[in-house]
Design a protein around this motif. Structure first.
Motif, mmCIF file in Angstrom:
data_model
loop_
_atom_site.group_PDB
_atom_site.id
_atom_site.type_symbol
_atom_site.label_atom_id
_atom_site.label_comp_id
_atom_site.label_asym_id
_atom_site.label_seq_id
_atom_site.Cartn_x
_atom_site.Cartn_y
_atom_site.Cartn_z
ATOM 1 N N MET A 12 7.325 37.903 -40.852
ATOM 2 C CA MET A 12 7.200 36.444 -40.811
ATOM 3 C C MET A 12 8.114 35.818 -39.758
ATOM 4 O O MET A 12 7.697 34.921 -39.020
ATOM 5 N N LYS A 16 7.085 33.474 -36.705
ATOM 6 C CA LYS A 16 7.660 32.133 -36.533
ATOM 7 C C LYS A 16 8.253 31.986 -35.127
ATOM 8 O O LYS A 16 8.078 30.964 -34.478
ATOM 9 N N HIS A 19 5.462 31.526 -32.811
ATOM 10 C CA HIS A 19 4.931 30.170 -32.983
ATOM 11 C C HIS A 19 5.740 29.187 -32.137
ATOM 12 O O HIS A 19 5.181 28.427 -31.350
ATOM 13 N N VAL A 23 4.744 27.030 -28.870
ATOM 14 C CA VAL A 23 4.845 25.572 -28.971
ATOM 15 C C VAL A 23 5.537 25.034 -27.701
ATOM 16 O O VAL A 23 5.122 24.023 -27.137
ATOM 17 N N TYR A 85 1.885 26.596 -48.208
ATOM 18 C CA TYR A 85 2.391 25.214 -48.140
ATOM 19 C C TYR A 85 1.316 24.159 -48.371
ATOM 20 O O TYR A 85 1.557 22.980 -48.168
ATOM 21 N N LYS A 94 2.476 17.227 -41.193
ATOM 22 C CA LYS A 94 2.495 18.046 -39.980
ATOM 23 C C LYS A 94 1.071 18.364 -39.534
ATOM 24 O O LYS A 94 0.749 18.273 -38.348
ATOM 25 N N ARG A 148 11.684 19.049 -43.541
ATOM 26 C CA ARG A 148 10.729 18.981 -44.665
ATOM 27 C C ARG A 148 11.050 17.843 -45.628
ATOM 28 O O ARG A 148 11.301 18.084 -46.825
HETATM 29 C C1 HEM Z 1 -1.257 23.734 -34.536
HETATM 30 C C2 HEM Z 1 -1.066 23.926 -35.822
HETATM 31 C C3 HEM Z 1 0.234 24.257 -36.474
HETATM 32 C C4 HEM Z 1 0.348 24.816 -37.712
HETATM 33 C C5 HEM Z 1 -0.801 25.184 -38.647
HETATM 34 C C6 HEM Z 1 1.757 25.001 -37.961
HETATM 35 C C7 HEM Z 1 2.305 25.541 -39.127
HETATM 36 C C8 HEM Z 1 3.634 25.841 -39.328
HETATM 37 C C9 HEM Z 1 4.204 26.369 -40.536
HETATM 38 C C10 HEM Z 1 3.418 26.655 -41.821
HETATM 39 C C11 HEM Z 1 5.544 26.540 -40.350
HETATM 40 C C12 HEM Z 1 6.563 26.993 -41.398
HETATM 41 C C13 HEM Z 1 6.951 28.418 -41.286
HETATM 42 C C14 HEM Z 1 7.895 28.762 -42.434
HETATM 43 O O1 HEM Z 1 9.102 28.530 -42.299
HETATM 44 O O2 HEM Z 1 7.424 29.285 -43.444
HETATM 45 C C15 HEM Z 1 5.828 26.127 -38.992
HETATM 46 C C16 HEM Z 1 7.078 26.167 -38.400
HETATM 47 C C17 HEM Z 1 7.405 25.446 -37.274
HETATM 48 N N1 HEM Z 1 6.537 24.717 -36.493
HETATM 49 FE FE1 HEM Z 1 4.513 24.674 -36.663
HETATM 50 N N2 HEM Z 1 2.487 24.549 -36.881
HETATM 51 C C18 HEM Z 1 1.594 24.066 -35.950
HETATM 52 C C19 HEM Z 1 1.930 23.473 -34.741
HETATM 53 C C20 HEM Z 1 3.225 23.132 -34.360
HETATM 54 C C21 HEM Z 1 3.569 22.256 -33.277
HETATM 55 C C22 HEM Z 1 2.567 21.568 -32.353
HETATM 56 C C23 HEM Z 1 4.943 22.172 -33.242
HETATM 57 C C24 HEM Z 1 5.867 21.397 -32.354
HETATM 58 C C25 HEM Z 1 5.532 20.420 -31.577
HETATM 59 C C26 HEM Z 1 5.459 23.024 -34.295
HETATM 60 C C27 HEM Z 1 6.789 23.247 -34.552
HETATM 61 C C28 HEM Z 1 7.287 24.098 -35.516
HETATM 62 C C29 HEM Z 1 8.681 24.466 -35.672
HETATM 63 C C30 HEM Z 1 9.840 24.007 -34.798
HETATM 64 C C31 HEM Z 1 8.761 25.337 -36.769
HETATM 65 C C32 HEM Z 1 9.998 26.039 -37.307
HETATM 66 C C33 HEM Z 1 10.531 25.328 -38.529
HETATM 67 C C34 HEM Z 1 11.629 26.130 -39.224
HETATM 68 O O3 HEM Z 1 11.324 26.919 -40.079
HETATM 69 O O4 HEM Z 1 12.800 25.931 -38.876
HETATM 70 N N3 HEM Z 1 4.376 23.567 -34.972
HETATM 71 N N4 HEM Z 1 4.654 25.693 -38.395
#
Ligand code: HEM
Length: 149
Positions: A12, A16, A19, A23, A85, A94, A148
């Motif tokens: 995971m 992440k 991801h 991004v 989630y 989000k 969150r």
């Molecule tokens: C396009 C669809 C997107 C989906 C379905 C999505 C979904 C998720 C999910 C479920 C997490 C949580 C992971 C976890 O800790 O369990 C996550 C983390 C994150 N996402 Fe996205 N995301 C998307 C797009 C984006 C975009 C466009 C951005 C920023 C502009 C972004 C920024 C972040 C960041 C910074 C985290 C890390 C958060 C952390 O755990 O500290 N995401 N995303």
């Protein structure tokens, strides 16, 4: 908890990291494209520079913008299933914002196709203003994902 929750296990964190890396690529391209449009607007239709900007925009779209959004969505959805989630408020917020950001992405591609045909529908001022949108959206998305609230 749904059956699929936690399916990524220790991977995971790698998903992440991937991801967030994509991004960054996506946001860079989303900021660059309207900038390109502004420079493009300043060239006469059919000129050499016009053709060069079309080529640059096409490359940005094919090499960075489109692949990055696909990977961000795939990794993001994997994380969403892994964390289960779907019933959480921050995630609904989000999801709404990332859908809007994807809509903006689609609009940019549409605008590129108009420029390629020699159309210039918007003023330069409008383009500059529009360029503020993805920054504000990204800031709210990051707060939703990290804090969150
Ligand atoms: C396009 C669809 C997107 C989906 C379905 C999505 C979904 C998720 C999910 C479920 C997490 C949580 C992971 C976890 O800790 O369990 C996550 C983390 C994150 N996402 Fe996205 N995301 C998307 C797009 C984006 C975009 C466009 C951005 C920023 C502009 C972004 C920024 C972040 C960041 C910074 C985290 C890390 C958060 C952390 O755990 O500290 N995401 N995303």
């Amino acid at each position: 908890m749904a059956d699929w929750a936690g399916f990524l296990g220790a991977t995971m964190l790698w998903v992440k990291a991937g991801h967030v890396i994509f991004v960054i690529f996506l946001m860079a391209a989303l900021f660059m494209m309207p900038r390109f449009f502004i420079y493009h607007h300043q060239c006469p239709v059919g000129s050499d520079e016009d053709r060069k900007w079309i080529e640059r925009e096409d490359r940005l779209r094919k090499i960075i913008l489109n692949p990055a959004i696909v990977i961000v969505w795939i990794f993001g959805l994997m994380l969403a299933f892994n964390g289960d989630y779907w019933r959480e408020g921050w995630f609904h917020g989000k999801l709404l914002l990332v859908l809007l950001l994807s809509g903006y992405h689609g609009w940019l591609i549409g605008y590129f196709k108009k420029l390629r045909k020699g159309e210039r529908p918007l003023s330069e001022k409008r383009l500059r203003l529009l360029n503020e949108v993805p920054g504000v959206m990204a800031a709210i998305i990051v707060v939703l994902a990290v804090v969150r609230p």
